[in-house]
Write a protein that holds these residues in place. Sequence first.
Motif, PDB file in Angstrom:
ATOM      1  N   GLU A 327       0.816  -1.219   0.000  1.00  0.00           N
ATOM      2  CA  GLU A 327       0.000   0.000   0.000  1.00  0.00           C
ATOM      3  C   GLU A 327       0.848   1.266   0.000  1.00  0.00           C
ATOM      4  O   GLU A 327       0.555   2.223  -0.729  1.00  0.00           O
ATOM      5  N   GLN A 328       1.882   1.324   0.809  1.00  0.00           N
ATOM      6  CA  GLN A 328       2.675   2.551   0.914  1.00  0.00           C
ATOM      7  C   GLN A 328       3.319   2.906  -0.428  1.00  0.00           C
ATOM      8  O   GLN A 328       3.320   4.071  -0.846  1.00  0.00           O
ATOM      9  N   ASP A 332       2.587   6.250  -2.641  1.00  0.00           N
ATOM     10  CA  ASP A 332       3.685   7.131  -3.050  1.00  0.00           C
ATOM     11  C   ASP A 332       3.680   7.338  -4.566  1.00  0.00           C
ATOM     12  O   ASP A 332       3.958   8.445  -5.052  1.00  0.00           O
ATOM     13  N   ARG A 374      -0.898  12.693   2.250  1.00  0.00           N
ATOM     14  CA  ARG A 374       0.213  11.728   2.173  1.00  0.00           C
ATOM     15  C   ARG A 374       1.557  12.408   2.439  1.00  0.00           C
ATOM     16  O   ARG A 374       2.406  11.882   3.165  1.00  0.00           O
ATOM     17  N   GLU A 377       1.889  13.005   6.049  1.00  0.00           N
ATOM     18  CA  GLU A 377       2.213  11.753   6.743  1.00  0.00           C
ATOM     19  C   GLU A 377       3.703  11.427   6.607  1.00  0.00           C
ATOM     20  O   GLU A 377       4.329  10.920   7.543  1.00  0.00           O
ATOM     21  N   ARG A 378       4.267  11.730   5.427  1.00  0.00           N
ATOM     22  CA  ARG A 378       5.678  11.421   5.186  1.00  0.00           C
ATOM     23  C   ARG A 378       6.619  12.450   5.815  1.00  0.00           C
ATOM     24  O   ARG A 378       7.843  12.303   5.749  1.00  0.00           O
TER      25      ARG A 378
END
Length: 740
Positions: A327-328, A332, A374, A377-378
């Motif tokens: 998923e990650q 990305d 996203r 989150e990163r």
Amino acid sequence: MTVSQVAAGTWQTVELVGREWERLTLVGRLRDPSVRLLTLTGPGGVGKSRLVRAVLPELAELFGAPSYADLSEAGSPAEAAAAAVRAAGSGGDRRLLVLDGCDHHGEALATAVAVLLHRDESLVVLATGQQPLRVYGERLLPVPPLPVPAPGDDPAELSEVASVELFVRRAREADPEFALTAENGRAVAELCGLLEGLPLALELAAGQLRLHSPYDLLDRLRRRGVTLGGGPFDAPERHRSLAALAAWSCRELEPTPWALLEQLACYPGGFTATTAERIAPADGVLDLLLDRGLVARLPAPPGQSRLTVPEPVRSYARAALADGGREQAALDRRTEECRRLLAAAEPRLAGAEQSRWLDTVQAEHVNVIATLDRLRERGEPEATAAVLLACRLPWLARGHLREGLARADRAAGEAVPEPVRARLLDLAGGFASALGDPVGAVRRQRAALALARPLGDRRLNGLLAARLGAALRRLDDPAGAEQALGPALETLESLGAAGAAVEAGTELARVLLDRGERPRAAGLIDRTVAAARRIGDGRALAGALAVLARTVEDPAAVGQALRECLRLYGAVGERTELPSVLEEFAFHLLRAAPVQQPRAAALLAAAGTLRDGLGAEPDGRRRAELEDALNGLRDRLRPHGFAVARAEGRRLSPAAAVAEALAAPDLSRRAAEPGPAGGQPLTARQLQVAMLVAEGLTNRQIAARLALSEWTVVNHVRQVMRRLGCASRVQVAWSIGRWS
């Protein structure tokens, strides 16, 4: 394996909701002798089998007792083909074979059907499946999900939408006390939208109302994904939960299309075919997903095409990504794709291709939000800031004001370089100003300018000073606004920053008008309009034209400028500035064409509704103008006429409001054309007087309305009567009424 063959008469009456068109079309197609094979296609859970069972009694009148074979549980394509042959029986009169659940049986079943049709000319086949059988002569009848409602909470309007009707019926079966109300209407509408009108999903969700309120259920589905269960035990296993349905839909999907489906499921706002082909360049992969209903087309304006992975397949594919540890990486990849798009769009948003690129970015709005989340989150604040700054014009133009303000403020508080923080504060100030918060806008713009000044970037400083001046004007500080805007405009023009100079020139002209310096404002805005035309920035040109309309006195010229402004705003899909221009056009109609009062009332209502949707507030001066105009309209139109016009205006979409405004009579044309009786043309002032005569006003009332002497009005009335060939004021009213 469960493969059965039963007579149609054994099926009980099946209830259908929102399928009147499909039902009539299905029976009508089978009445056509040229139709030998008709396949109902559509995603799993859409109700293809239920539709067939509902029309079996009518089909029995055409064919006698149809033969029915359920192939959904066949263990192999060969077994399905054999079952179809058994169910077909032998020849005779024209008869119908229903093959339900033809999914996953591929070439073996298609070959068997083709042979049956070739050998027996009296046989007609009605099939259901997620994709066509691909047999020569096959006719297709797509069965789409049910229509979903627009956001709203009016129970009367919502109950007319098929998806809501089905949800409410099933909700009452789960909870007899359930009722659609103004309190839960918005949640029900959003549930139907989240479930994309898929009948099985709606029925399973309605069953959950025994445990949860509509708002709680909506929150759970948003947080956990659409993974409803609890279907009846006598239903096929694939219809007992959405996860089982999705697994059935994706069964026997090969690795390459499955990998593409997983990646596409990461695009909550849909995607273009170009995006899908860049992910999986192999030929035919996207077509396969389309054929199987695993990818569906989204409604889109002409010339555009967008696709989506529908629920529940999207949630199923995302769960598979998470379970497989992929998923990650998929998220990305989507993030980088979105950043690439915004980087390509940003330099094209202020030129001749502005409208197309604004549409492109708007179509990706949900994906952009997911990308921002996203990046946060990163832990990449600079990348988050870059995406936000690229969204400045699209979000301002399309009205994403509250979202923009919250995200810009949050990003400005992160660890980013000073130049980036200055631009983020400026961005937040622009959103605050558009929302009607000049105090907050000035505070942010001052902070942005303070950060930028030591950096020595003259263009950035000039732009920020101009935007501070614009915020000061909205704060009712014209002196401070002019002090900031004048030098900023000179700086930007000297640097050749044409787009920024147009923005500054438009704002400075507004300040000059507020200070009563009409000649200076007129000269400046003429220059600014010409500059905007040269660079091809439609939105900037529209803003300048709105100011130009305030610098001229001739009603025809005012109308001409406002009409061009509205056309440009309509072309770029403007939302933020549109309410004020609709209001200006309504004021113009009230001054120049009083017979257009109902239209003016409707436009003011449309502008108010649009402002409410944006969460924006008009400034004090505009609020007073609106109150005066609405009070006058309420008196002249009487309560009933005023209420009708306002109700019509509230229902207008932004595009429809622009069209409604442009449908008003064009004074610039009518003043130059003869009247309906073939008389001489009227001047703009004579046309004003004639329309007030048509409204029933006396000469004294007209004089007071137009700030003229009564004797001047008498002369105008005489000239109007002579030029229109009228012998009385009644004839003038009749002539103008026909003309308008």
